[in-house]
Scaffold this motif. Structure first.
Motif, mmCIF file in Angstrom:
data_model
loop_
_atom_site.group_PDB
_atom_site.id
_atom_site.type_symbol
_atom_site.label_atom_id
_atom_site.label_comp_id
_atom_site.label_asym_id
_atom_site.label_seq_id
_atom_site.Cartn_x
_atom_site.Cartn_y
_atom_site.Cartn_z
ATOM 1 N N ALA A 134 36.295 48.116 43.239
ATOM 2 C CA ALA A 134 35.413 46.843 43.412
ATOM 3 C C ALA A 134 36.020 45.833 44.189
ATOM 4 C CB ALA A 134 34.941 46.521 42.186
ATOM 5 N N LEU A 135 37.120 45.571 44.073
ATOM 6 C CA LEU A 135 38.001 44.583 44.814
ATOM 7 C C LEU A 135 37.860 44.828 46.421
ATOM 8 C CD1 LEU A 135 41.144 43.486 42.734
ATOM 9 C CD2 LEU A 135 38.795 42.549 42.897
ATOM 10 N N ASP A 136 38.164 46.398 46.485
ATOM 11 C CA ASP A 136 38.086 46.761 47.868
ATOM 12 C C ASP A 136 36.606 46.590 48.571
ATOM 13 O OD1 ASP A 136 40.789 47.616 47.724
ATOM 14 O OD2 ASP A 136 40.335 49.568 47.206
ATOM 15 N N ILE A 137 35.582 46.924 47.737
ATOM 16 C CA ILE A 137 34.241 46.980 48.206
ATOM 17 C C ILE A 137 33.915 45.543 48.665
ATOM 18 C CG2 ILE A 137 31.729 47.198 47.272
ATOM 19 C CD1 ILE A 137 32.813 49.699 45.701
ATOM 20 N N ILE A 138 34.128 44.747 47.617
ATOM 21 C CA ILE A 138 33.978 43.382 47.993
ATOM 22 C C ILE A 138 34.452 42.604 49.232
ATOM 23 C CG2 ILE A 138 34.357 40.867 46.966
ATOM 24 C CD1 ILE A 138 34.029 41.910 44.133
ATOM 25 N N GLU A 139 35.766 43.178 49.407
ATOM 26 C CA GLU A 139 36.763 42.531 50.564
ATOM 27 C C GLU A 139 35.894 43.228 51.843
ATOM 28 O OE1 GLU A 139 41.245 42.407 52.409
ATOM 29 O OE2 GLU A 139 40.727 44.052 50.686
ATOM 30 N N ARG A 140 35.713 44.565 51.688
ATOM 31 C CA ARG A 140 35.135 45.100 52.828
ATOM 32 C C ARG A 140 33.533 44.724 53.158
ATOM 33 N NH1 ARG A 140 31.494 49.435 52.317
ATOM 34 N NH2 ARG A 140 32.655 49.922 50.369
ATOM 35 N N ARG A 141 32.822 44.431 52.220
ATOM 36 C CA ARG A 141 31.533 43.776 52.496
ATOM 37 C C ARG A 141 31.404 42.502 52.610
ATOM 38 N NH1 ARG A 141 26.850 47.871 50.136
ATOM 39 N NH2 ARG A 141 25.880 46.436 51.557
ATOM 40 N N LEU A 142 32.272 41.600 52.006
ATOM 41 C CA LEU A 142 31.959 40.062 52.055
ATOM 42 C C LEU A 142 33.290 39.339 52.565
ATOM 43 C CD1 LEU A 142 30.699 39.687 48.286
ATOM 44 C CD2 LEU A 142 29.599 39.640 50.169
ATOM 45 N N GLY A 143 34.390 40.060 52.908
ATOM 46 C CA GLY A 143 35.484 39.355 53.594
ATOM 47 C C GLY A 143 36.464 38.708 52.763
ATOM 48 N N PHE A 144 36.456 38.830 51.427
ATOM 49 C CA PHE A 144 37.117 38.200 50.449
ATOM 50 C C PHE A 144 37.929 38.930 49.591
ATOM 51 C CE2 PHE A 144 33.659 35.371 51.507
ATOM 52 C CZ PHE A 144 34.489 34.207 51.674
ATOM 53 N N ARG A 145 39.258 38.918 49.434
ATOM 54 C CA ARG A 145 40.268 39.623 48.899
ATOM 55 C C ARG A 145 40.363 38.830 47.387
ATOM 56 N NH1 ARG A 145 41.225 45.108 48.026
ATOM 57 N NH2 ARG A 145 42.731 44.998 46.105
ATOM 58 N N LEU A 146 39.743 39.327 46.449
ATOM 59 C CA LEU A 146 39.769 38.542 44.986
ATOM 60 C C LEU A 146 41.104 38.953 44.357
ATOM 61 C CD1 LEU A 146 36.126 39.007 43.627
ATOM 62 C CD2 LEU A 146 37.571 36.970 44.848
ATOM 63 N N ALA A 147 41.622 38.243 43.384
ATOM 64 C CA ALA A 147 42.917 38.645 42.652
ATOM 65 C C ALA A 147 42.707 39.895 41.736
ATOM 66 C CB ALA A 147 43.383 37.268 41.935
ATOM 67 N N ARG A 148 43.879 40.205 41.208
ATOM 68 C CA ARG A 148 44.030 41.611 40.422
ATOM 69 C C ARG A 148 43.160 41.132 39.020
ATOM 70 N NH1 ARG A 148 48.295 43.375 36.782
ATOM 71 N NH2 ARG A 148 47.960 45.404 36.477
ATOM 72 N N ASP A 149 43.410 39.723 38.706
ATOM 73 C CA ASP A 149 42.714 39.371 37.176
ATOM 74 C C ASP A 149 41.042 39.730 37.582
ATOM 75 O OD1 ASP A 149 44.923 37.316 35.844
ATOM 76 O OD2 ASP A 149 44.878 37.399 37.943
#
Length: 295
Positions: free
Chosen positions: A147-162
């Motif tokens: 999901a972190l990869d999907i969020i980064e790909r679509r929204l441009g934000f890399r969220l933390a592992r938490d």
């Protein structure tokens, strides 16, 4: 949940415009549905028609309450957040092989929007249950990582592992169709039981084993039954007596677990749950070598 469009290609009549890309309509059975399509709500009004070919996705909630909450959420958050959540949820359903509670479209969308907002403001929110999540729910945590990869790909934000852990909890919660606060409590409950089991048998459980995974699954759904106060119906006293007699050591461990849950969580497990817990402990012990085959 998302469903395909009308097979006959008939247009939808708008009941309410939610935003440029979302409108509220009714299906053929009169149920409220949310339609998503590029620009289908732009300069539209109630009563206008939306061609079926312009509808990219349909959200059909079984519960009117969920439909209302999702509609309200879409009035407050950018539509791309629901698109991201939908991709995550559909990926999860495919990999887990089960349908998730429709409420996750609301809770996960809201969570991701809030997580991105916190990141923009430089606010970090550590996940105190990250170890438990990665160990108790490895499949869901792997999906949280995706999901972190999907969020980064679509929204441009890399969220933390938490955040992978938080998303995993939302998915686990959607599997058992409970409340997020219950899921946190269930995770703490599982951690407590694992600690008791390892202390009682003086061992370290193999977290990679199939029987460990089955045991965690049993505890997860036992936790659900506890929070909903809906226990397994079973009145076979003869079977309960046989299990207690034949698997004496495992039964004593189950009793210790019951006592600790009573003290720490104010929960009293009924005899039938103690019986099934004993059976799972025995199976786990056999596979890991700390329980004898016959006692």
């Amino acid at each position: 949940m998302t469903i395909p469009g009308r097979p006959d290609g008939q247009p939808y009549r708008i009941c309410r415009v939610i935003g440029n890309n979302y409108v509220l309509a009714h299906d053929d059975g009169g149920r409220e549905i949310i339609l998503r399509g590029l620009g289908i709500g732009f300069k539209k009004h109630p009563g206008d028609l939306v061609p079926a070919r312009n509808v990219e996705r349909i959200y059909a909630m079984r519960s009117p309450e969920h439909s209302s909450r999702l509609s309200k959420l879409l009035s407050d958050v950018p539509p791309e957040f629901l698109d991201v959540s939908t991709e995550i949820i559909e990926t999860a359903e495919k990999q887990l092989g089960r349908r998730l509670s429709e409420n996750v479209y609301i809770t996960l969308t809201d969570h991701i929007c809030f997580a991105v907002e916190r990141m923009r403001n430089g606010i970090t929110y550590p996940n105190q249950l990250l170890w438990e999540i990665t160990n108790f729910y490895p499949a869901e945590y792997a999906l949280g990582d995706q999901a972190l990869d999907i969020i980064e790909r679509r929204l441009g934000f890399r969220l933390a592992r938490d955040e992978a852990g938080f998303i995993a909890l939302h998915l686990v919660n959607a599997e058992i169709d409970g409340r997020m606060s219950d899921m946190v409590r269930i995770t703490q409950f599982i951690r407590t039981i694992i600690e008791i089991v390892e202390s009682y048998y003086d061992c370290k459980l193999d977290e990679q084993s199939l029987d460990y995974g089955r045991f965690i699954t049993h505890l997860k759904f036992l936790g659900q039954r506890m929070t909903q106060n809906r226990y397994t119906p079973e009145d076979d006293n003869e079977f309960q007596s046989m299990v207690a007699r034949r698997y004496r050591s495992d039964y004593e461990c189950a009793l210790q677990i019951r006592e600790h849950l009573q003290e720490s969580f104010d929960i009293c497990l009924p005899p039938e749950e103690i019986t099934f817990l004993t059976v799972h402990l025995h199976r786990l012990g056999l596979s890991m070598g700390f329980t004898k085959k016959e006692e």
